[in-house]
Design an enzyme around this catalytic site. Structure first.
Site, short mmCIF file in Angstrom:
data_model
loop_
_atom_site.label_atom_id
_atom_site.label_comp_id
_atom_site.label_asym_id
_atom_site.label_seq_id
_atom_site.Cartn_x
_atom_site.Cartn_y
_atom_site.Cartn_z
N LYS A 13 0.83 -1.22 0.00
CA LYS A 13 0.00 0.00 0.00
C LYS A 13 0.87 1.26 0.00
O LYS A 13 0.62 2.20 -0.74
CB LYS A 13 -0.91 0.05 1.24
CG LYS A 13 -1.89 -1.09 1.36
CD LYS A 13 -2.85 -0.88 2.53
CE LYS A 13 -2.21 -0.91 3.90
NZ LYS A 13 -1.63 -2.20 4.29
N ARG A 88 -9.15 0.83 9.16
CA ARG A 88 -8.77 -0.56 9.39
C ARG A 88 -9.84 -1.33 10.14
O ARG A 88 -9.68 -2.52 10.38
CB ARG A 88 -7.48 -0.61 10.20
CG ARG A 88 -6.21 -0.77 9.35
CD ARG A 88 -5.04 -0.76 10.30
NE ARG A 88 -3.86 -1.40 9.84
CZ ARG A 88 -2.78 -0.76 9.37
NH1 ARG A 88 -2.79 0.54 9.25
NH2 ARG A 88 -1.71 -1.42 9.04
N ARG A 123 11.56 -5.60 3.75
CA ARG A 123 11.17 -4.18 3.73
C ARG A 123 12.11 -3.34 4.60
O ARG A 123 12.49 -3.75 5.69
CB ARG A 123 9.74 -4.04 4.25
CG ARG A 123 9.32 -2.58 4.40
CD ARG A 123 7.85 -2.39 4.35
NE ARG A 123 7.14 -2.82 5.54
CZ ARG A 123 5.82 -2.76 5.67
NH1 ARG A 123 5.09 -2.29 4.68
NH2 ARG A 123 5.24 -3.18 6.77
N ARG A 156 11.51 -2.06 10.37
CA ARG A 156 10.57 -1.68 11.42
C ARG A 156 10.51 -2.78 12.47
O ARG A 156 10.56 -3.95 12.14
CB ARG A 156 9.17 -1.50 10.81
CG ARG A 156 8.98 -0.15 10.19
CD ARG A 156 7.73 -0.08 9.35
NE ARG A 156 6.53 -0.62 9.97
CZ ARG A 156 5.33 -0.60 9.40
NH1 ARG A 156 5.18 -0.05 8.22
NH2 ARG A 156 4.28 -1.11 10.01
N ARG A 167 -0.14 -9.43 13.10
CA ARG A 167 -0.77 -8.38 12.29
C ARG A 167 -1.67 -8.97 11.22
O ARG A 167 -2.71 -8.40 10.86
CB ARG A 167 0.30 -7.48 11.67
CG ARG A 167 0.96 -6.58 12.71
CD ARG A 167 2.26 -5.97 12.22
NE ARG A 167 2.09 -5.04 11.13
CZ ARG A 167 3.06 -4.68 10.30
NH1 ARG A 167 4.27 -5.16 10.44
NH2 ARG A 167 2.81 -3.83 9.34
P1 AMP Z 1 1.20 0.51 9.06
O1 AMP Z 1 2.40 1.39 8.93
O2 AMP Z 1 0.03 1.00 8.27
O3 AMP Z 1 1.51 -0.95 8.81
O4 AMP Z 1 0.75 0.60 10.59
C1 AMP Z 1 1.59 0.19 11.63
C2 AMP Z 1 0.81 0.00 12.91
O5 AMP Z 1 0.22 1.26 13.30
C3 AMP Z 1 -0.36 -0.95 12.85
O6 AMP Z 1 0.05 -2.29 13.01
C4 AMP Z 1 -1.20 -0.46 14.02
O7 AMP Z 1 -0.65 -0.84 15.27
C5 AMP Z 1 -1.06 1.05 13.89
N1 AMP Z 1 -2.08 1.61 12.98
C6 AMP Z 1 -1.87 2.24 11.79
N2 AMP Z 1 -3.04 2.61 11.24
C7 AMP Z 1 -4.01 2.19 12.07
C8 AMP Z 1 -5.43 2.25 12.04
N3 AMP Z 1 -6.09 2.81 11.02
N4 AMP Z 1 -6.10 1.71 13.09
C9 AMP Z 1 -5.47 1.17 14.13
N5 AMP Z 1 -4.13 1.05 14.22
C10 AMP Z 1 -3.40 1.56 13.20
#
Ligand code: AMP
Length: 213
Positions: A13, A88, A123, A156, A167
């Site tokens: 994404k 999400r 990544r 990360r 996740r």
């Molecule tokens: P991402 O970088 O999008 O993979 O997000 C990393 C982490 O941030 C996720 O695993 C969640 O812990 C938190 N996070 C990001 N976006 C959301 C969301 N819309 N709702 C809840 N947690 C989020």
């Protein structure tokens, strides 16, 4: 144009968001990136989100909805935006609808679970600007150094295999139902996330550019 990118963690994404952002000149907004920034600068929101994020869990809805409400109110979102990683949950999608933003297209990038863990292990993310790389599919010119800002690339913490598995469980339970939510609204488009990023990008842009005719 107002776009949502859906898909499992590691489906690509963020990379697609970067391309669309340049092509359409609209901001790419990643809630994950905003939370990581808050964590780095030690804000209260960052402290609240830390334990959830590190465990591979979702940060509570009210926190992320607040983040998005604030971000979408900024001037640069006037002509549209790309949401990467929000919504999400169904609660978040409903909150976004209530904010009154008419979303044009929701693109779901589909990648099989077995490919996700392998992909995520490669990544790398820039510690300074958040740009995304991959050791195999999108490497930087100089190993470990960001092409855009010269920052250091690292893995990360939540990209470790055990956290990725968690996740994925969370994704299937809480985020995947959004496909049905947006299908019913007639906004859902599915793109197979190909091994080669350029193939996924071509398909994604074809969907978006058709919308602009
Ligand atoms: P991402 O970088 O999008 O993979 O997000 C990393 C982490 O941030 C996720 O695993 C969640 O812990 C938190 N996070 C990001 N976006 C959301 C969301 N819309 N709702 C809840 N947690 C989020």
């Amino acid at each position: 144009m107002k776009i949502i990118l859906l898909g499992a963690p590691g489906a690509g994404k963020g990379t697609q968001a970067e391309v669309i952002c340049e092509r359409l000149s609209i901001p790419a907004i990643s809630t994950g990136e905003i939370i990581r920034e808050a964590l780095k600068s030690g804000t209260e929101m960052g402290r609240k989100a830390k334990s959830y994020m590190e465990a591979g869990q979702l940060v509570p809805d009210e926190i992320v909805i607040g983040i998005i409400r604030e971000r979408l109110a900024k001037d640069d979102c006037a002509n549209g935006f790309i949401l990467d990683g929000f919504p999400r949950t169904i609660v978040q999608a409903e909150a976004l609808d209530k904010m009154g933003f008419a979303i044009d297209k929701v693109i779901d990038i589909e990648v099989a679970d077995e490919d996700i863990v392998a992909r995520i292990s490669g990544r790398r993310v820039c510690d300074s600007c958040g740009a995304i790389y991959h050791v195999r599919y999108k490497s930087s010119a100089v190993d470990g150094v960001c092409d855009k800002c010269g920052g250091t690339l690292s893995q990360r913490k939540d990209d470790q295999p055990e956290t990725v598995k968690e996740r994925l469980i969370v994704y299937h339970e809480q985020t995947e139902p959004l496909k049905e939510y947006y299908r019913r609204q007639g906004r859902l488009f599915i793109v197979e996330g190909e091994e080669h990023i350029a193939d996924t990008t071509r398909k994604t842009l074809a969907i978006l550019e058709e919308a602009q005719l």
